[in-house]
Write a protein that holds these residues in place. Structure first.
Motif, PDB file in Angstrom:
ATOM      1  N   ASP A 140      13.659 -46.861  57.121  1.00 52.17           N
ATOM      2  CA  ASP A 140      13.991 -45.852  56.110  1.00 52.17           C
ATOM      3  C   ASP A 140      13.417 -46.240  54.749  1.00 52.17           C
ATOM      4  OD1 ASP A 140      16.251 -47.162  54.316  1.00 52.17           O
ATOM      5  OD2 ASP A 140      16.766 -47.652  56.394  1.00 52.17           O
ATOM      6  N   CYS A 141      13.291 -45.241  53.879  1.00 50.74           N
ATOM      7  CA  CYS A 141      12.631 -45.391  52.577  1.00 50.74           C
ATOM      8  C   CYS A 141      13.317 -46.447  51.719  1.00 50.74           C
ATOM      9  CB  CYS A 141      12.609 -44.037  51.867  1.00 50.74           C
ATOM     10  SG  CYS A 141      11.938 -44.077  50.199  1.00 50.74           S
ATOM     11  N   CYS A 142      14.637 -46.436  51.691  1.00 49.65           N
ATOM     12  CA  CYS A 142      15.375 -47.367  50.844  1.00 49.65           C
ATOM     13  C   CYS A 142      15.122 -48.807  51.270  1.00 49.65           C
ATOM     14  CB  CYS A 142      16.863 -47.043  50.900  1.00 49.65           C
ATOM     15  SG  CYS A 142      17.890 -48.117  49.873  1.00 49.65           S
ATOM     16  N   THR A 143      15.147 -49.070  52.565  1.00 44.82           N
ATOM     17  CA  THR A 143      14.920 -50.424  53.068  1.00 44.82           C
ATOM     18  C   THR A 143      13.514 -50.894  52.743  1.00 44.82           C
ATOM     19  OG1 THR A 143      16.500 -50.085  54.874  1.00 44.82           O
ATOM     20  CG2 THR A 143      14.903 -51.857  55.140  1.00 44.82           C
ATOM     21  N   ASN A 145      11.460 -50.047  50.300  1.00 44.41           N
ATOM     22  CA  ASN A 145      11.148 -50.267  48.896  1.00 44.41           C
ATOM     23  C   ASN A 145      12.098 -51.221  48.198  1.00 44.41           C
ATOM     24  OD1 ASN A 145       8.826 -48.239  48.069  1.00 44.41           O
ATOM     25  ND2 ASN A 145      10.130 -47.159  49.522  1.00 44.41           N
ATOM     26  N   CYS A 146      13.251 -51.487  48.783  1.00 46.80           N
ATOM     27  CA  CYS A 146      14.181 -52.445  48.191  1.00 46.80           C
ATOM     28  C   CYS A 146      13.974 -53.850  48.745  1.00 46.80           C
ATOM     29  CB  CYS A 146      15.625 -51.997  48.426  1.00 46.80           C
ATOM     30  SG  CYS A 146      16.086 -50.493  47.538  1.00 46.80           S
ATOM     31  N   ARG A 151      11.831 -56.962  54.722  1.00 45.32           N
ATOM     32  CA  ARG A 151      12.718 -55.954  55.296  1.00 45.32           C
ATOM     33  C   ARG A 151      12.876 -56.096  56.804  1.00 45.32           C
ATOM     34  NH1 ARG A 151       7.896 -53.338  53.806  1.00 45.32           N
ATOM     35  NH2 ARG A 151       6.741 -52.268  55.471  1.00 45.32           N
TER      36      ARG A 151
END
Length: 312
Positions: A140-143, A145-146, A151
């Protein structure tokens, strides 16, 4: 004259189908010396499953169509579909025919322009340039980029029929030598849901080291990388060795792609070599090891700073 007693053949090393392999040798005894991809065991079949038509067909009789030709889909040439084999996970039959593969990461234009981390995509090809598999990250996008390159991810590998044949799962873990109790690990499933092996990072103060294990967590092979993992105009080699590390049986190489591509993208090219008679499950685990190495040492965030790996 007394007859000499016949010595029994040595037992095969773990992960190898060839009974004549003895650990400690540079190349397994009986290792096939033919060109990569030569298909064996079926009469009248040449390299990569091409059927050889019979000579001297009488006039007026049509020659039957050639089977197992390369498949062309949307301009991409795929490796011919091999016949199913006993005791081989579905979709891994391709790996029985090759001892080298190339992995090309696709360049993502959005990632170059914005620095926004996107799901990685890879082409897996044989030495003829035919696509064997296509791999796509499912995160997912949040994982993405964070957590950056550290990741956790699920990477799905599909064949030319669109079937998911291998699933790679990496949990969120540390990769620093300061935390030896929670190092990197990757699980390889083939088919999805059925573990066939693991890639486990081993603690070492100076070198990147990994162990390839089978589904029972038994050590099969070792991987050792260089002390300084840095691309400066040449390839970076991770040697694949026997469990006792006395024999080199394969290699995972991060290939130099040129200054511009190295400087402005994190799209990498890899080459993997392994013995032809290595268990196809372990070949699949070596592919998984290549992806783990890519994320740990060659994946960059939007600010072009590497976020994971120990030896930077």
């Amino acid at each position: 004259m007394a007859m000499q007693a016949h010595k029994p053949a040595p037992a095969p090393a773990p992960g190898f189908s060839n009974a004549n392999y003895e650990p400690g040798n540079q190349v397994p005894y009986g290792y096939s010396q033919q060109a990569p991809g030569a298909y064996q065991g079926v009469a009248g079949v040449g390299n990569y499953g091409f059927q050889v038509p019979a000579m001297g067909v009488p006039a007026g009789l049509a020659v039957p169509p050639i089977q197992n030709q390369p498949v062309v889909k949307e301009g991409t040439i795929w490796m011919p579909v091999p016949p199913p084999l006993p005791n081989c996970p579905p979709g891994l039959e391709y790996l029985t025919q090759i001892d080298q593969i190339l992995i090309h990461q696709q360049i993502e234009l959005l990632e170059i322009l914005t620095g926004f981390e996107t799901n990685n995509k890879y082409e897996i090809k044989n030495t003829l340039g035919q696509r064997v598999y296509f791999a796509a990250e499912d995160t997912d996008c949040c994982t993405r980029n964070c957590c950056g390159p550290s990741r956790p991810f699920t990477l799905r590998i599909i064949d030319n029929l669109g079937h998911e044949v291998i699933t790679l799962q990496r949990p969120l873990r540390c990769s620093s030598c300061c935390f030896p109790c929670c190092l990197q690990e990757l699980e390889v499933q083939a088919p999805p849901g059925t573990p066939v092996g693991y890639v486990v990072q081993n603690w070492h103060a100076c070198l990147p080291k990994f162990t390839i294990q089978d589904e029972k967590r038994m050590d099969i092979l070792k991987i050792t990388g260089p002390c300084v993992v840095c691309s400066c105009g040449g390839d970076i080699n991770f040697e694949v060795k026997s469990v006792d590390e006395t024999a080199t049986v394969g290699r995972i190489s991060k290939q130099w792609t040129g200054f511009l591509k190295e400087a402005f993208t994190d799209a990498d090219n890899f080459g993997i070599t392994f013995p032809m008679d290595l268990d196809v499950k372990m070949k699949a685990v070596m592919i998984g090891a290549c992806f783990l190495i890519d994320f740990m040492f060659f994946e960059y965030t939007g600010d072009n700073k590497q976020q994971t790996g120990v030896w930077q």
